[in-house]
Design a protein around this motif. Sequence first.
Motif, short mmCIF file in Angstrom:
data_model
loop_
_atom_site.label_atom_id
_atom_site.label_comp_id
_atom_site.label_asym_id
_atom_site.label_seq_id
_atom_site.Cartn_x
_atom_site.Cartn_y
_atom_site.Cartn_z
N ILE A 288 -130.43 64.41 -6.24
CA ILE A 288 -130.58 63.00 -5.86
C ILE A 288 -131.99 62.87 -5.29
CG2 ILE A 288 -129.70 61.09 -4.48
CD1 ILE A 288 -127.05 62.57 -4.28
N GLY A 289 -132.88 62.29 -6.06
CA GLY A 289 -134.27 62.16 -5.63
C GLY A 289 -134.48 60.97 -4.71
N ARG A 290 -135.71 60.81 -4.24
CA ARG A 290 -136.02 59.71 -3.33
C ARG A 290 -135.82 58.36 -4.01
NH1 ARG A 290 -139.90 63.43 -1.11
NH2 ARG A 290 -139.45 63.75 1.13
N GLY A 291 -136.20 58.27 -5.29
CA GLY A 291 -136.02 57.02 -6.03
C GLY A 291 -134.55 56.61 -6.08
N ALA A 292 -133.70 57.59 -6.37
CA ALA A 292 -132.26 57.31 -6.41
C ALA A 292 -131.76 56.94 -5.03
CB ALA A 292 -131.51 58.54 -6.94
N GLY A 293 -132.30 57.60 -3.99
CA GLY A 293 -131.90 57.30 -2.63
C GLY A 293 -132.23 55.86 -2.25
N ILE A 294 -133.43 55.42 -2.62
CA ILE A 294 -133.84 54.04 -2.34
C ILE A 294 -132.92 53.06 -3.07
CG2 ILE A 294 -135.67 52.34 -2.68
CD1 ILE A 294 -137.69 54.63 -2.24
N ALA A 295 -132.62 53.37 -4.34
CA ALA A 295 -131.74 52.51 -5.12
C ALA A 295 -130.35 52.41 -4.49
CB ALA A 295 -131.62 53.05 -6.56
N MET A 296 -129.86 53.53 -3.96
CA MET A 296 -128.55 53.53 -3.31
C MET A 296 -128.55 52.63 -2.07
SD MET A 296 -127.98 57.61 -3.82
CE MET A 296 -126.35 57.89 -3.12
N LEU A 297 -129.63 52.69 -1.29
CA LEU A 297 -129.73 51.85 -0.10
C LEU A 297 -129.82 50.37 -0.47
CD1 LEU A 297 -132.18 53.96 2.12
CD2 LEU A 297 -129.70 53.71 2.39
N VAL A 298 -130.54 50.07 -1.54
CA VAL A 298 -130.66 48.68 -2.00
C VAL A 298 -129.29 48.15 -2.45
CG1 VAL A 298 -131.62 47.18 -3.80
CG2 VAL A 298 -133.09 48.84 -2.63
N ILE A 299 -128.57 48.97 -3.20
CA ILE A 299 -127.23 48.57 -3.67
C ILE A 299 -126.30 48.35 -2.49
CG2 ILE A 299 -125.18 49.34 -4.94
CD1 ILE A 299 -127.10 50.84 -6.82
N TYR A 300 -126.38 49.23 -1.47
CA TYR A 300 -125.50 49.06 -0.31
C TYR A 300 -125.84 47.79 0.45
CZ TYR A 300 -122.77 50.01 3.85
OH TYR A 300 -121.85 49.91 4.86
N THR A 301 -127.13 47.50 0.59
CA THR A 301 -127.54 46.27 1.25
C THR A 301 -127.02 45.05 0.51
OG1 THR A 301 -129.57 47.34 2.06
CG2 THR A 301 -129.53 44.93 2.07
N GLY A 302 -127.11 45.09 -0.82
CA GLY A 302 -126.59 44.00 -1.63
C GLY A 302 -125.07 43.85 -1.50
N TYR A 303 -124.37 44.97 -1.44
CA TYR A 303 -122.92 44.94 -1.28
C TYR A 303 -122.51 44.29 0.03
CZ TYR A 303 -118.26 46.76 -0.13
OH TYR A 303 -116.95 46.87 0.25
N VAL A 304 -123.17 44.69 1.13
CA VAL A 304 -122.86 44.11 2.43
C VAL A 304 -123.19 42.63 2.46
CG1 VAL A 304 -123.44 44.16 4.89
CG2 VAL A 304 -123.12 46.31 3.66
N ALA A 305 -124.34 42.27 1.88
CA ALA A 305 -124.74 40.86 1.84
C ALA A 305 -123.72 40.05 1.06
CB ALA A 305 -126.14 40.73 1.23
N TRP A 306 -123.21 40.60 -0.03
CA TRP A 306 -122.23 39.90 -0.85
C TRP A 306 -120.93 39.67 -0.08
CZ3 TRP A 306 -117.31 41.00 -2.64
CH2 TRP A 306 -116.82 40.16 -3.65
N LEU A 307 -120.53 40.66 0.74
CA LEU A 307 -119.31 40.52 1.51
C LEU A 307 -119.39 39.37 2.49
CD1 LEU A 307 -118.35 44.22 2.37
CD2 LEU A 307 -117.17 42.68 0.81
N PHE A 308 -120.56 39.19 3.10
CA PHE A 308 -120.71 38.12 4.10
C PHE A 308 -121.11 36.80 3.48
CE2 PHE A 308 -120.98 41.86 6.87
CZ PHE A 308 -120.21 41.43 7.94
#
Length: 308
Positions: A288-308
């Motif tokens: 899991i490289g840094r690029g994938a790590g950044i993408a995972m954080l972006v997806i999680y941020t989007g998921y939380v934003a969608w919930l609210f």
Amino acid sequence: MLWSLASLAAGLALLTLGADYLVRGAISFANRMGMPPLLIGLTVVGFGTSMPELLVSLQAALDGSPAIAVGNVVGSNIANILLILGTAAVISPIAAQIPNLKRDMMMMMLAAIMMLGLGYWGVVNFWLGLVMFILLAAFLARVTHTDRHRMTAEEEELVVKLAGWKEAVFMAGGLAGLFLGANLLIDAATAIAREFGISEAVIGLTIVAVGTSLPELATSVVAAFRRHAEIALGNVVGSNIFNILGILGITAVVTPVPVEPSMVAFDIPFMLAVSIALIGLILTAGRIGRGAGIAMLVIYTGYVAWLF
């Protein structure tokens, strides 16, 4: 409102400190009893870092807030993969150099599929919870038998020796902190949800889930800074198995846990999709490289934003 926010912060702090002291005291006691490091890592550390999830889910279910209990488990698993692994990978790329990782990931996948099936069933009752806990016990027995001669960097650090009275103080104080923290967190989260008109499911999937995952997050970040980022991967896979089979299983044995249709419609399938994506990434890229790590954080941020 300010009191609820203060209680929320205090509850999170007590959960984190309580888990830390409980694990340190329990490891010292296990070393005194001559337990092998692998078994300590699988049981003492595994259960210790999952105690916040267990106590919060139990308290929520017993208090008549099952949505928080289920949301805590599902949300913790999503946060473990996207937030914790994403953060660890950004700090230090994660190489999947863990013996028997495929076996453990397949068990994580099985647990996620079971969670989806339980969601469609609509309720996790006593017998289903008992089966889940037995399955977890059988898995731990299998892992202990096949991996008994392996010593990882994480397990080499599981040599903690405290004076007998310190062990007792650490374990008793840790448990007390966990119990008090769980009560404060549930009461505060429920009050905040009602104040803002947010569903208990969303509170469980976000604030409670991230809060109870703080021990795993702290462990993974420290491991990444020490250039042992692969430990974060092992922690997440193990924690996700524990959360579904152990936390939800034990909670259901104590009291039936209904699953909200909204979670079955999106959150549980999303958890399963994230688990599949992680396994696919590991099997194809081997890291899991840094690029994938950044993408995972972006997806999680989007998921939380969608919930609210």
